[in-house]
Design a protein around this motif. Structure first.
Motif, short mmCIF file in Angstrom:
data_model
loop_
_atom_site.label_atom_id
_atom_site.label_comp_id
_atom_site.label_asym_id
_atom_site.label_seq_id
_atom_site.Cartn_x
_atom_site.Cartn_y
_atom_site.Cartn_z
N ASN A 240 23.05 -5.88 3.68
CA ASN A 240 22.03 -6.79 3.18
C ASN A 240 22.48 -7.26 1.80
O ASN A 240 22.71 -6.43 0.90
CB ASN A 240 20.67 -6.11 3.06
CG ASN A 240 19.91 -6.08 4.37
OD1 ASN A 240 20.15 -6.90 5.25
ND2 ASN A 240 19.01 -5.12 4.50
N GLU A 242 22.11 -8.55 -1.73
CA GLU A 242 21.07 -8.61 -2.77
C GLU A 242 21.41 -9.64 -3.84
O GLU A 242 20.52 -10.30 -4.37
CB GLU A 242 20.89 -7.22 -3.40
CG GLU A 242 20.35 -6.18 -2.41
CD GLU A 242 20.05 -4.86 -3.06
OE1 GLU A 242 20.34 -4.71 -4.28
OE2 GLU A 242 19.52 -3.96 -2.38
N ARG A 282 -0.61 -2.22 0.78
CA ARG A 282 0.53 -1.31 0.59
C ARG A 282 0.01 0.08 0.23
O ARG A 282 -1.09 0.24 -0.30
CB ARG A 282 1.44 -1.78 -0.56
CG ARG A 282 2.08 -3.15 -0.40
CD ARG A 282 2.93 -3.43 -1.64
NE ARG A 282 3.42 -4.80 -1.69
CZ ARG A 282 4.60 -5.19 -1.24
NH1 ARG A 282 5.42 -4.30 -0.67
NH2 ARG A 282 4.98 -6.45 -1.34
N LYS A 299 6.31 -1.22 2.31
CA LYS A 299 6.29 -2.56 2.88
C LYS A 299 4.85 -2.91 3.25
O LYS A 299 4.04 -2.03 3.56
CB LYS A 299 7.18 -2.62 4.13
CG LYS A 299 8.66 -2.37 3.88
CD LYS A 299 9.45 -2.47 5.16
CE LYS A 299 10.91 -2.04 4.97
NZ LYS A 299 11.65 -2.93 4.06
N ASP A 305 7.00 3.09 5.05
CA ASP A 305 8.38 2.59 4.91
C ASP A 305 8.58 2.12 3.47
O ASP A 305 8.05 1.09 3.05
CB ASP A 305 8.62 1.44 5.89
CG ASP A 305 10.09 1.00 5.91
OD1 ASP A 305 10.86 1.45 5.04
OD2 ASP A 305 10.45 0.20 6.80
N GLU A 308 13.87 -0.33 0.40
CA GLU A 308 14.04 -1.74 0.03
C GLU A 308 15.05 -2.41 0.96
O GLU A 308 16.03 -1.79 1.39
CB GLU A 308 14.53 -1.84 -1.41
CG GLU A 308 13.57 -1.26 -2.43
CD GLU A 308 14.20 -1.17 -3.79
OE1 GLU A 308 13.97 -2.08 -4.61
OE2 GLU A 308 14.95 -0.22 -4.02
N ALA A 309 14.80 -3.68 1.24
CA ALA A 309 15.70 -4.42 2.13
C ALA A 309 16.18 -5.69 1.45
O ALA A 309 17.03 -5.66 0.58
CB ALA A 309 15.02 -4.71 3.46
N GLU A 310 15.57 -6.83 1.81
CA GLU A 310 16.07 -8.12 1.33
C GLU A 310 15.28 -8.68 0.15
O GLU A 310 15.52 -9.81 -0.28
CB GLU A 310 16.04 -9.13 2.49
CG GLU A 310 16.90 -8.71 3.68
CD GLU A 310 16.76 -9.67 4.85
OE1 GLU A 310 17.19 -10.84 4.71
OE2 GLU A 310 16.22 -9.27 5.88
N LEU A 312 12.16 -9.61 0.11
CA LEU A 312 11.15 -10.58 0.50
C LEU A 312 9.78 -10.15 -0.02
O LEU A 312 9.59 -9.01 -0.45
CB LEU A 312 11.14 -10.75 2.02
CG LEU A 312 12.46 -11.18 2.66
CD1 LEU A 312 12.32 -11.25 4.18
CD2 LEU A 312 12.92 -12.53 2.10
N ASP A 314 7.10 -9.25 1.35
CA ASP A 314 6.46 -8.09 1.97
C ASP A 314 7.35 -6.86 1.96
O ASP A 314 7.06 -5.84 2.60
CB ASP A 314 6.04 -8.41 3.40
CG ASP A 314 7.23 -8.76 4.31
OD1 ASP A 314 8.34 -8.93 3.77
OD2 ASP A 314 7.03 -8.85 5.53
N ASP A 315 8.45 -6.91 1.22
CA ASP A 315 9.39 -5.80 1.20
C ASP A 315 8.88 -4.67 0.31
O ASP A 315 7.94 -4.84 -0.47
CB ASP A 315 10.75 -6.29 0.70
CG ASP A 315 11.89 -5.37 1.10
OD1 ASP A 315 11.63 -4.39 1.82
OD2 ASP A 315 13.02 -5.61 0.67
N THR A 358 4.48 -8.55 -5.33
CA THR A 358 5.70 -8.66 -4.53
C THR A 358 6.88 -8.11 -5.34
O THR A 358 6.78 -7.97 -6.57
CB THR A 358 5.99 -10.13 -4.15
OG1 THR A 358 6.37 -10.85 -5.33
CG2 THR A 358 4.78 -10.79 -3.50
#
Length: 677
Positions: A240, A242, A282, A299, A305, A308-310, A312, A314-315, A358
């Protein structure tokens, strides 16, 4: 000096700290008391006898005597629905990691039995060797989550009925953190398939392994940072991105690095979350054992969960509090904003109107620098949040100021800090009627008393008093409007831990009542009252049909009364009631009377529905004629004139006590003061 009439119209300041006893110049002096023991101030300004306590459970007896005082007890409320709520009692029995605790369930003061059809009145729970004092909790819908830095988060769920319960460990997708960061430069060129988003990185040599997952690739010129999310082969991984790569051209050996050392923040090795709250879709965790100053947000809609991901909207969220003080997080609360309490400062997450939190707009602002006491959760009170200052010597209200457009931390215990003696627990009961105020209760670790603050902020009422019982308070919690306490008592030379519930219809502690429809039992049909084994050997007070029968000693779990009750009988432990005024200060034109001798000539208490009251040790006759001998005590409403015949002294104070464990409500006091020359 001629007689001067003084009038104390209310008691809305409660008990004054001895350090401010001399402040006759402030307006609060006229509405305060020197002592307020086992009384409660109601919003209208009057004081009344505090509720008695109904005996519910002897923990030791129900567990076959296996419980000892050193192991642990904890009360935790559970609100299942708008019509169903419970009080959970956790009892730690050993230091074993499995099945070492029992959970009792009370609903409206009634112990739920045969849990999960096991034949037991409790659920067996695995809590490990943890301090029960450090357990925090949060709830969403029908799931209660227990948190402790040495315990994987535990969910408590009610099943199909009040006797069906499960406790299970929650599976959490943990965020990652480099506790021991390392950087290397593998000997290979790498090529990304895309400059952003999800990409595949190919290497010119076999340099990757499955252990690289959740580690990072950094391009040294700053154009490119990616987290490895999947191992494909020794020459291929998925990432992913960043920070976007400059282009998809090959990055030569030496121009990039592998950043390693990242591992789960939540694990048996690194510990678990310390506190949490649900806020705007959340689940937020405040601090963990290894990262005490970190804030973690799940998330959106996926509460467990935290990876961390991308980035976004809602991350998941991961941030660290930082200013010029140590900020180990002690509590988080969902209010106007997400509020964060730490040992050094108070923070809030700043949000624009209508905008959710966010990863991209997260801004944590420091508001005040009081610091809050660990292991004591902040509570919500009329739009503000009350917390104990780090030292445990001040009670503060964290409140948003429209004038300052920021939060303030006001000391609301300034005039009563003496009642806070190494606090260990805090609970808050919201008012449910017009003659009830919000009640904040703080259990003191030093002497086992309980400070009770009656609060009605719109009327500027903060009226503290002190609850004392025959024993020591160890915990307190509120199930919507029902107050439960754990009390350690000495019974027949044995140490006992009792679960009790405050009851406005009772006037004694650890009490047992019998009357038609009573949860304790049915109306007795003889003069022998049994079922008192929890008070074996104790001297108890007996009330039959609103008649005080005096004191008796429980023997073989029973006592004998004078006659069969027509409506009810109550047997329980005595607690002293005292409301003592501050020294009289009429504020003469010639100056104060602080140093002059004076005396109270006459007192006129204004009473409401009062059955018994004494002024300076002398019982006030409240009988109304015609009077039937041996009839129930009448409830008097009105004014009584009493002449206590006191001598001259420099204080000239009035003590309100009781000679019988019956009800009283004191609305105000009018008294005449005469001074010496």
């Amino acid at each position: 000096m001629s007689r001067i009439v003084q009038y104390q119209s209310s008691f809305t300041m409660g008990e004054f700290d001895p350090l401010v006893k001399g402040r006759v110049d402030i307006t609060q002096y006229q509405a305060a008391l020197e002592k307020a023991t086992n009384v409660v101030c109601i919003p209208q300004g009057a004081i009344e006898r505090r509720p008695g306590q109904q005996f519910l459970l002897d923990v030791s007896s129900d567990l076959g005597g296996s419980f000892t005082a050193q192991q642990g007890l904890r009360l935790i409320p559970f609100e299942f629905s708008s019509v169903d709520s419970f009080m959970l009692v956790f009892v730690k029995l050993s230091t074993s990691a499995t099945n070492n605790a029992k959970m009792f369930v009370f609903r409206q003061g009634v112990l739920q039995t045969n849990i999960n059809s096991s034949g037991n009145n409790y659920l067996t729970v695995s809590l490990g060797d943890i301090s029960f004092d450090a357990i925090t909790f949060t709830q969403s819908a029908d799931t209660l989550i227990l948190l402790h830095e040495d315990l994987a988060p535990l969910s408590i769920v009610r099943g199909a009925n009040n006797s069906t319960w499960t406790a299970s460990t929650i599976s959490i997708t943990s965020p990652k953190f480099a506790f021991t960061k390392s950087v290397s430069e593998p000997a290979a060129n790498i090529t990304p398939s895309s400059i952003d988003g999800t990409a595949t990185i190919s290497a010119s040599a076999s340099i990757f392994s499955s252990g690289n997952v959740n580690q990072y690739i950094n391009v040294k010129n700053g154009f490119g940072r990616a987290r490895i999310v999947d191992f494909v082969s020794a020459t291929s991984i998925k990432v992913n991105v960043e920070i976007p790569f400059f282009n998809t051209s090959a990055i030569t050996n030496g121009d990039w690095e592998l950043e390693a050392g990242y591992e789960d923040v939540f694990s048996s090795t690194r510990g678990f979350p310390k506190t949490g709250v649900f806020h705007e879709g959340r689940l937020f965790f405040g601090g963990s054992k290894s990262l005490p100053n970190a804030l973690f947000g799940s998330k959106v809609g996926s509460f467990f969960d935290f990876l961390e991901a991308e980035g976004l909207d809602d991350d998941a969220i991961f941030a660290v509090l930082s200013n010029n003080s140590v900020n180990a997080i002690t509590g988080v609360r969902s209010g106007r904003d997400l509020q964060i309490f730490s040992t050094g400062s108070e923070f809030f997450v700043q949000q624009s109107e209508g905008q959710p939190i966010t990863p991209g707009n997260l801004t944590i602002k420091a508001a005040t620098s009081s610091g809050s006491k660990p292991n004591i959760m902040p509570v919500s009170v009329e739009g503000g949040t009350i917390f104990l200052q780090r030292s445990g010597k001040a009670l503060r209200e964290f409140l948003f100021s429209d004038a300052e457009l920021s939060y303030q931390s006001n000391n609301i215990s300034l005039l009563s800090s003496h009642l806070l003696k190494s606090p260990v627990k805090i609970a808050f009961r919201r008012a449910t009627s017009t003659d009830d105020g919000d009640l904040l209760m703080i259990v003191n670790g030093t002497d086992g008393t309980m400070a009770a603050y009656s609060i009605h902020r719109s009327q500027k009422v903060v009226a503290p008093s002190e609850f004392i019982t025959d024993g020591t308070y160890e915990d307190c919690a509120v199930d919507i409007d029902e107050i439960y306490v754990i009390v350690k008592r000495t019974i027949n030379s044995n140490t006992k831990h009792y679960i009790e519930r405050l009851d406005d219809d009772r006037t004694t502690d650890a009490s047992f009542q019998l009357f038609d429809g009573s949860s304790d039992g049915n109306k007795p049909t003889s003069t022998t009252v049994s079922g008192l084994s929890h008070l074996e050997g104790k001297t108890v007070e007996c009330i039959r049909d609103d008649i005080f029968l005096g004191e008796k000693t429980v023997s073989s779990g029973q006592i004998t009364i004078d006659q069969v009750p027509t409506s009810y009988v109550e047997i329980g432990l005595h607690h002293d009631v005292l409301a003592k005024t501050l020294p009289a200060e009429p504020k003469l034109a010639s100056g104060t009377m602080v140093g002059r001798k004076k005396r109270i000539v006459a007192v006129s208490p204004v009473l409401n529905q009062t059955q018994n009251i004494a002024i300076n040790g002398n019982e006030v006759s409240l009988k109304q004629f015609p009077y039937t001998l041996d009839s129930s005590e009448t409830s008097f409403t009105g004014r009584k004139r009493v002449t206590p015949l006191l001598g001259y002294d420099e204080e000239a104070q009035i003590s309100i006590t009781q000679t019988k464990p019956l009800f009283f409500t004191l609305l105000s006091l009018e008294y005449s003061v005469s001074g010496s020359q």
